[in-house]
Design a protein around this motif. Structure first.
Motif, PDB file in Angstrom:
ATOM      1  N   SER A  16       0.831  -1.203   0.000  1.00 47.90           N
ATOM      2  CA  SER A  16       0.000   0.000   0.000  1.00 47.90           C
ATOM      3  C   SER A  16       0.867   1.255   0.000  1.00 47.90           C
ATOM      4  O   SER A  16       1.974   1.288   0.561  1.00 47.90           O
ATOM      5  CB  SER A  16      -0.919   0.001   1.222  1.00 47.90           C
ATOM      6  N   THR A  48      -2.089  -6.464  -0.682  1.00 50.29           N
ATOM      7  CA  THR A  48      -2.669  -5.121  -0.723  1.00 50.29           C
ATOM      8  C   THR A  48      -1.842  -4.192  -1.597  1.00 50.29           C
ATOM      9  O   THR A  48      -0.620  -4.101  -1.429  1.00 50.29           O
ATOM     10  CB  THR A  48      -2.757  -4.537   0.698  1.00 50.29           C
ATOM     11  N   GLN A  60      -3.353  -0.957  -2.018  1.00 48.72           N
ATOM     12  CA  GLN A  60      -4.226   0.182  -1.780  1.00 48.72           C
ATOM     13  C   GLN A  60      -3.450   1.494  -1.814  1.00 48.72           C
ATOM     14  O   GLN A  60      -2.380   1.620  -1.221  1.00 48.72           O
ATOM     15  CB  GLN A  60      -4.916   0.030  -0.418  1.00 48.72           C
ATOM     16  N   ASP A  61      -4.028   2.490  -2.557  1.00 48.95           N
ATOM     17  CA  ASP A  61      -3.477   3.854  -2.640  1.00 48.95           C
ATOM     18  C   ASP A  61      -2.058   3.892  -3.210  1.00 48.95           C
ATOM     19  O   ASP A  61      -1.300   4.832  -2.943  1.00 48.95           O
ATOM     20  CB  ASP A  61      -3.485   4.534  -1.267  1.00 48.95           C
ATOM     21  N   THR A 109      -7.345 -12.415  -0.176  1.00 42.81           N
ATOM     22  CA  THR A 109      -7.910 -11.102  -0.435  1.00 42.81           C
ATOM     23  C   THR A 109      -6.881 -10.278  -1.198  1.00 42.81           C
ATOM     24  O   THR A 109      -5.733 -10.148  -0.744  1.00 42.81           O
ATOM     25  CB  THR A 109      -8.263 -10.377   0.875  1.00 42.81           C
ATOM     26  N   ASN A 148      -6.437  -6.510  -2.567  1.00 41.39           N
ATOM     27  CA  ASN A 148      -7.019  -5.179  -2.402  1.00 41.39           C
ATOM     28  C   ASN A 148      -6.284  -4.195  -3.303  1.00 41.39           C
ATOM     29  O   ASN A 148      -5.116  -3.892  -3.077  1.00 41.39           O
ATOM     30  CB  ASN A 148      -6.917  -4.749  -0.937  1.00 41.39           C
ATOM     31  N   ASP A 202      -7.752  -1.097  -4.019  1.00 38.60           N
ATOM     32  CA  ASP A 202      -8.565   0.114  -3.876  1.00 38.60           C
ATOM     33  C   ASP A 202      -7.711   1.359  -4.114  1.00 38.60           C
ATOM     34  O   ASP A 202      -6.656   1.537  -3.493  1.00 38.60           O
ATOM     35  CB  ASP A 202      -9.182   0.145  -2.481  1.00 38.60           C
ATOM     36  N   ARG A 203      -8.172   2.173  -5.037  1.00 38.68           N
ATOM     37  CA  ARG A 203      -7.511   3.443  -5.413  1.00 38.68           C
ATOM     38  C   ARG A 203      -6.077   3.201  -5.925  1.00 38.68           C
ATOM     39  O   ARG A 203      -5.204   4.063  -5.776  1.00 38.68           O
ATOM     40  CB  ARG A 203      -7.508   4.429  -4.241  1.00 38.68           C
ATOM     41  N   SER A 221      -6.770   5.458 -12.712  1.00 37.23           N
ATOM     42  CA  SER A 221      -7.143   4.910 -11.411  1.00 37.23           C
ATOM     43  C   SER A 221      -7.987   3.669 -11.616  1.00 37.23           C
ATOM     44  O   SER A 221      -8.919   3.678 -12.419  1.00 37.23           O
ATOM     45  CB  SER A 221      -7.931   5.942 -10.579  1.00 37.23           C
ATOM     46  N   SER A 278      -9.578   0.078  -9.387  1.00 41.28           N
ATOM     47  CA  SER A 278      -9.771  -0.546  -8.086  1.00 41.28           C
ATOM     48  C   SER A 278     -10.328  -1.929  -8.260  1.00 41.28           C
ATOM     49  O   SER A 278     -11.209  -2.158  -9.075  1.00 41.28           O
ATOM     50  CB  SER A 278     -10.711   0.293  -7.223  1.00 41.28           C
ATOM     51  N   CYS A 279      -9.812  -2.848  -7.468  1.00 39.68           N
ATOM     52  CA  CYS A 279     -10.338  -4.219  -7.519  1.00 39.68           C
ATOM     53  C   CYS A 279     -10.165  -4.831  -6.138  1.00 39.68           C
ATOM     54  O   CYS A 279      -9.046  -4.971  -5.668  1.00 39.68           O
ATOM     55  CB  CYS A 279      -9.598  -5.059  -8.558  1.00 39.68           C
ATOM     56  N   VAL A 280     -11.270  -5.127  -5.485  1.00 43.32           N
ATOM     57  CA  VAL A 280     -11.218  -5.818  -4.191  1.00 43.32           C
ATOM     58  C   VAL A 280     -11.934  -7.132  -4.364  1.00 43.32           C
ATOM     59  O   VAL A 280     -13.096  -7.162  -4.782  1.00 43.32           O
ATOM     60  CB  VAL A 280     -11.895  -4.963  -3.085  1.00 43.32           C
TER      61      VAL A 280
END
Length: 478
Positions: free
Chosen positions: A372, A401, A403-404, A423, A425, A427-428, A469, A471-473
């Protein structure tokens, strides 16, 4: 021109007979002396066609023999010079003895005395040269003797320090550490050997119930890592061999690491193993190491032109922290590593360029791999593309992860990965000119989620300057 050639012919005609005669005499002298030595039963040492480049200076033979050799050489040179002048002047005939005047006779007498004086000077020079040879030989012998005494002194200190390290009493072993370290300071030629002995002590079986021996080990580690010895007399860096050593609560923060430190199959345990704010260059080897400390921290470290080898390492502590590291033109290899028992490997906030981070064939069980808020910058002038390699990883109950994060001009590879109950993640997540490679990923739900992320990226318009941008969770079903 003809005059010059005629003069050169006269000089050659005058000097070639004595030069040839001198060469023949030298050859005959060599053959006769060797023949006499063999006939007398002495060993004759023939010259090596490739003699050694260096030899000790000295003197051999008697003084009388040295004076005779120089006198013979002087007489031969004088005769050759006189005969050459005689031929060069056209072989003039000497006048009758009665034809010399008193002045001419005195001049001849002066010439004779000068010749005698010259021969005396030759004798004096030969004696002086002989004395110089003897003096040089004595100096060489004295130096050799001094070196032998010097080595003997250091060897005695080495034996004493090694004996202290093997003593039963704690105080004596601790004194041996200081003695061996002091010897390494004073003895550049044996410095690597002293370091090897101290590292060898660390490789002995780790004491589970002996606090005093653990204190000796901690003092060895502190002493070795606090010293800056540079290079050996041979120009090689001093190498510290920590293979298979067990480290408890090791603190190596704010140090420089390069190829002279080897942690292959080392074990790090305790509450904290601290590598924070270190500088890594060259090849740093953690192959097969076990990171069992509650926290192992590389936070804030710089990897520049480094290859950090964590292949087949085991991460079984709570956290392995690479947060806010700077990784430039480097490679971090975690291939075939094991991240298990709830361990977290975190690259949160890392800044990278022209870098490869590889977890190929890694095994993850109930773990977390945290990328992240990372920033992968565009390639440098060498156009080396960054890469995050998760190819063929086997993960169960693991969180990965992104993320961001912002990843520019890189490759994310998941080919043939197995992600069960995992999982992912994203996201963003911001991807710019980045390929997401997904092939033969299992199970199908994980493969579809990663392909969706890849399609989102490929369908997005090129940034101008805003980044794409996506996102994929995804969580696999229980």
């Amino acid at each position: 021109m003809s005059t010059t050639l005629a003069w050169m012919d006269r000089v050659f005609a005058a000097y070639w007979p004595p030069v040839l005669a001198a060469l023949v005499l030298f050859w005959a002298y060599s053959v006769i002396t060797r023949a006499l030595a063999i006939w007398a039963g002495h060993e004759v040492a023939f010259k090596d066609p490739k003699p050694a480049r260096t030899a000790k200076s000295g003197a051999s033979g008697s003084m009388a023999w040295a004076v005779i050799k120089w006198l013979v050489l002087a007489v031969v040179l004088a005769c050759a010079t006189g005969y050459g002048l005689f031929l060069l002047l056209g072989r003039p005939s000497l006048p009758a003895r009665n034809a010399f005047t008193t002045t001419e006779l005195l001049d001849l007498l002066k010439i004779g005395l000068a010749v005698v004086g010259g021969l005396g000077a030759v004798v004096a020079l030969s004696v002086a040269y002989r004395k110089q040879q003897v003096s040089e030989a004595a100096h060489v012998i004295a130096n050799d003797q001094e070196l032998r005494e010097h080595d003997k002194f250091f060897n005695e200190r080495y034996g004493s320090a090694a004996e202290q390290l093997g003593h039963e009493r704690f105080a004596v072993r601790l004194a041996g550490v200081y003695a061996m370290t002091g010897l390494a300071d004073d003895w550049p030629a044996g410095r690597q050997m002293c370091v090897n002995v101290l590292c060898g002590y660390l490789r002995t079986p780790y004491p589970q119930n002996d606090s005093t021996d653990r204190e000796v080990r901690q003092e060895i580690i502190k002493t070795l890592l606090d010293h800056v010895w540079g290079h050996s007399p041979q120009g090689r860096p001093i190498r510290m061999d920590f293979r298979k050593v067990q480290f408890e609560d090791l603190d190596l923060s704010r140090r420089k690491f390069s190829a002279e430190m080897d942690f292959e199959e080392a074990v790090f345990h305790g509450k904290l193993t601290n590598f924070t704010e270190c500088d890594f260059t060259g090849v740093v080897n953690f192959y097969g190491a076990t990171f069992a400390s509650e926290v192992t921290s590389f936070a804030g470290s710089d990897f520049r032109g480094a290859i950090a080898n964590f292949q087949r390492a085991q991460f079984i502590g709570k956290t392995v922290d690479f947060t806010e590291t700077n990784i430039v033109s480097s490679g971090l290899s975690f291939e075939e590593a094991r991240v298990v028992d709830g361990a977290t490997v975190s690259f949160r906030g890392t800044r990278a360029q022209a870098t490869s981070i590889s977890f190929e064939n890694a095994v993850m069980r109930k773990a977390e791999l945290n990328f992240s808020t990372v920033l992968f910058m565009p390639p440098d002038e060498r156009k080396f593309q960054s890469r995050i390699n998760l190819r063929q990883i086997a993960a169960v109950g693991t969180t990965i992860t992104f993320q961001d994060s912002k990843i520019n001009d890189a490759v994310l590879e998941f080919n043939r990965a197995e992600l069960r109950d995992c999982t992912i993640n994203g996201d963003r997540l911001v991807l710019n000119n980045t390929d997401v490679l997904v092939r033969d990923v299992r199970p199908a739900e994980a493969a579809e989620a990663l392909r969706e992320l890849s399609r989102i990226v490929r369908k997005a318009p090129a940034p101008e300057p805003a980044a794409i941008s996506a996102s994929c969770v995804w969580c696999s079903p229980a």
